[in-house]
Design a protein around this motif. Sequence first.
Motif: not given
Length: 69
Positions: A27-34
């Motif tokens: 499974v491919e994911y994106t994770y975004t954080t400040p």
Amino acid sequence: MVREALTVIERDPAAGREIPGWRPPSVEYTYTTPLAHDSAEAITVVYTHTPGMGVTVVYYFRDPQVMDP
């Protein structure tokens, strides 16, 4: 901030937002954080998770987007 993101991903690979259309079992994911606690910029990590094989970071980048509140 990248290290913090990787720590979250390591604890829970499903913490990111799933990118549809990836072939099972991966499974491919994106994770975004400040980028910083007071920044509108962010770091986005794109990674795959394959059960039994772990997480592979595909790439990460500085994202000039405005973070959602």
